[in-house]
Design a protein around this motif. Structure first.
Motif, PDB file in Angstrom:
ATOM      1  N   ASP A 102       1.683 -17.370   6.185  1.00 48.41           N
ATOM      2  CA  ASP A 102       0.776 -18.638   5.955  1.00 48.41           C
ATOM      3  C   ASP A 102       0.260 -19.153   4.673  1.00 48.41           C
ATOM      4  OD1 ASP A 102       1.464 -18.793   8.675  1.00 48.41           O
ATOM      5  OD2 ASP A 102      -0.364 -17.791   9.516  1.00 48.41           O
ATOM      6  N   THR A 103      -0.219 -18.052   3.830  1.00 51.03           N
ATOM      7  CA  THR A 103      -0.856 -18.470   2.510  1.00 51.03           C
ATOM      8  C   THR A 103      -0.303 -18.254   1.378  1.00 51.03           C
ATOM      9  OG1 THR A 103      -1.679 -16.125   2.325  1.00 51.03           O
ATOM     10  CG2 THR A 103      -2.976 -17.666   3.714  1.00 51.03           C
ATOM     11  N   GLY A 104       0.958 -17.770   1.488  1.00 45.86           N
ATOM     12  CA  GLY A 104       1.891 -17.364   0.233  1.00 45.86           C
ATOM     13  C   GLY A 104       1.020 -16.529  -0.850  1.00 45.86           C
ATOM     14  N   ARG A 105       0.119 -15.593  -0.211  1.00 46.91           N
ATOM     15  CA  ARG A 105      -0.655 -14.735  -1.183  1.00 46.91           C
ATOM     16  C   ARG A 105      -0.184 -13.193  -0.697  1.00 46.91           C
ATOM     17  NH1 ARG A 105      -4.939 -18.215   0.167  1.00 46.91           N
ATOM     18  NH2 ARG A 105      -5.771 -19.276  -1.690  1.00 46.91           N
ATOM     19  N   ALA A 106       0.093 -12.500  -1.641  1.00 46.98           N
ATOM     20  CA  ALA A 106       0.578 -11.054  -1.836  1.00 46.98           C
ATOM     21  C   ALA A 106      -0.311 -10.293  -1.146  1.00 46.98           C
ATOM     22  CB  ALA A 106       1.061 -10.582  -3.010  1.00 46.98           C
ATOM     23  N   ARG A 107      -0.081  -9.536  -0.295  1.00 45.63           N
ATOM     24  CA  ARG A 107      -0.963  -8.545   0.407  1.00 45.63           C
ATOM     25  C   ARG A 107      -0.490  -7.115   0.462  1.00 45.63           C
ATOM     26  NH1 ARG A 107      -4.101 -10.694   4.757  1.00 45.63           N
ATOM     27  NH2 ARG A 107      -5.019  -8.445   4.873  1.00 45.63           N
ATOM     28  N   GLN A 108      -1.416  -6.085   0.653  1.00 44.96           N
ATOM     29  CA  GLN A 108      -0.853  -4.715   0.962  1.00 44.96           C
ATOM     30  C   GLN A 108      -1.714  -4.091   2.030  1.00 44.96           C
ATOM     31  OE1 GLN A 108      -1.624  -2.355  -2.734  1.00 44.96           O
ATOM     32  NE2 GLN A 108       0.143  -2.752  -3.560  1.00 44.96           N
ATOM     33  N   VAL A 109      -0.825  -3.213   2.540  1.00 42.11           N
ATOM     34  CA  VAL A 109      -1.303  -2.579   3.817  1.00 42.11           C
ATOM     35  C   VAL A 109      -0.808  -1.178   3.749  1.00 42.11           C
ATOM     36  CG1 VAL A 109       0.685  -3.202   5.375  1.00 42.11           C
ATOM     37  CG2 VAL A 109      -1.501  -2.438   6.479  1.00 42.11           C
ATOM     38  N   VAL A 110      -1.652  -0.418   4.195  1.00 45.20           N
ATOM     39  CA  VAL A 110      -1.650   1.323   4.273  1.00 45.20           C
ATOM     40  C   VAL A 110      -0.863   1.489   5.481  1.00 45.20           C
ATOM     41  CG1 VAL A 110      -2.608   3.653   4.067  1.00 45.20           C
ATOM     42  CG2 VAL A 110      -3.600   1.805   2.758  1.00 45.20           C
TER      43      VAL A 110
END
Length: 292
Positions: A102-110
């Motif tokens: 939805d935002t196009g922003r990169a994210r990380q998740v453990v």
């Protein structure tokens, strides 16, 4: 964001974007630059990193490389993310995918712990890096799974280590006290003399407990004179995430000098205020009687 829709940059719609037009226009995010060509998943075939590619409003699985299959098992292509990753870290992983979409922003998740097929009972740890990309089926998400098992287990072993300080005080005939101590990774004792600056007792700390059972530990010694105050404390009193530990030590020594004439209970109450309370704090104070 649905496949085929366009979205403007962070300052609003792009030059050719009315907010409702169709096409595969620019997206915010590292992998979805304006005019960028669709990602060719074949470029990940031989990589050692585990890679998956998803596209569409449901995040349907378009591609997984062999490294991904080895780590997580075979996943049927075409499944939506919710079905393709039923064993992911609850709803958090899926929520991250939706956020990136939805935002196009990169994210990380453990990632969650999962049994290692080659080592029954052994946990595996992952960090998923999710980036917005363009695919031949429209906007998509590139998932890169990084195995952090070695780093995580090392950190867990470090956190499991116990530090300690063993101290013995013996009164001497002349009214002074002889302190002997051995440190297992513990902060050094602080001495506030009756007159003058406070100082941390010299002597390198030995490794924490449980590192080596046959380790020969070092014993240090110091003589406390009349009016001297000895302070033992845990690192929670001097450690803060925003400042180096030596700054915390300087702050503790300075405050202890200002309070050297206070009673020991009052001294400890004042020094307790130096902690940011992110970690447990314990203190032990001893003062030699003034000379008659």
């Amino acid at each position: 964001m649905k496949a085929g829709e366009t979205t403007g940059g962070p300052d609003g719609p792009g030059p050719d974007d009315s907010g409702t037009g169709a096409g595969t226009g620019p997206h915010r995010g590292t992998g979805a630059a304006a005019g960028g060509r669709p990602v060719d998943p074949r470029m990940f075939d031989g990589t050692v990193a585990a890679v998956a590619l998803l596209a569409g409003p449901e995040g349907r699985l378009l591609y997984t490389n062999s490294a991904f299959t080895r780590l997580f098992g075979a996943r049927r292509l075409g499944l939506p993310a919710r079905e393709a990753f039923p064993d992911s870290d609850g709803h958090r992983f899926l929520a991250v995918l939706e956020s990136v979409r939805d935002t196009g922003r990169a994210r990380q998740v453990v990632g969650e712990r999962r049994p290692d097929p080659g080592e029954p009972g052994q946990a595996r740890h992952f960090v998923y890096s999710c980036s917005a990309v363009t695919t031949d089926q429209g906007p998509g998400i590139l998932v890169l799974a990084m195995d952090t098992t070695a780093e995580t287990l090392t950190l867990q072993r470090y956190e499991a280590l116990a530090t300690a300080l063993h101290a013995v005080l013996r009164r001497r005939p002349d009214g002074t006290w002889r302190l002997t101590w051995s440190s297992a990774g513990h902060p050094p004792p602080l001495v506030v003399p009756a007159v003058g600056d406070a100082g941390y007792l010299p002597g390198a700390a030995d490794p924490p407990l449980c590192v080596a059972s046959d380790f020969l530990r070092t014993t240090h010694a110091h003589v406390l004179g009349p009016g001297d105050t000895l302070l033992l404390y845990t690192d929670g009193l001097i450690e803060t995430p925003s400042a180096p530990i030596d700054e915390g030590q300087r702050r503790l020594a300075s405050e202890a000098v200002l309070c050297r004439r206070r009673s020991l209970p009052d001294l400890l109450r004042v020094l307790q205020g130096l902690s940011d309370h992110r970690d447990d704090t314990a203190m032990l104070a001893f003062r030699v009687d003034e000379a008659p």
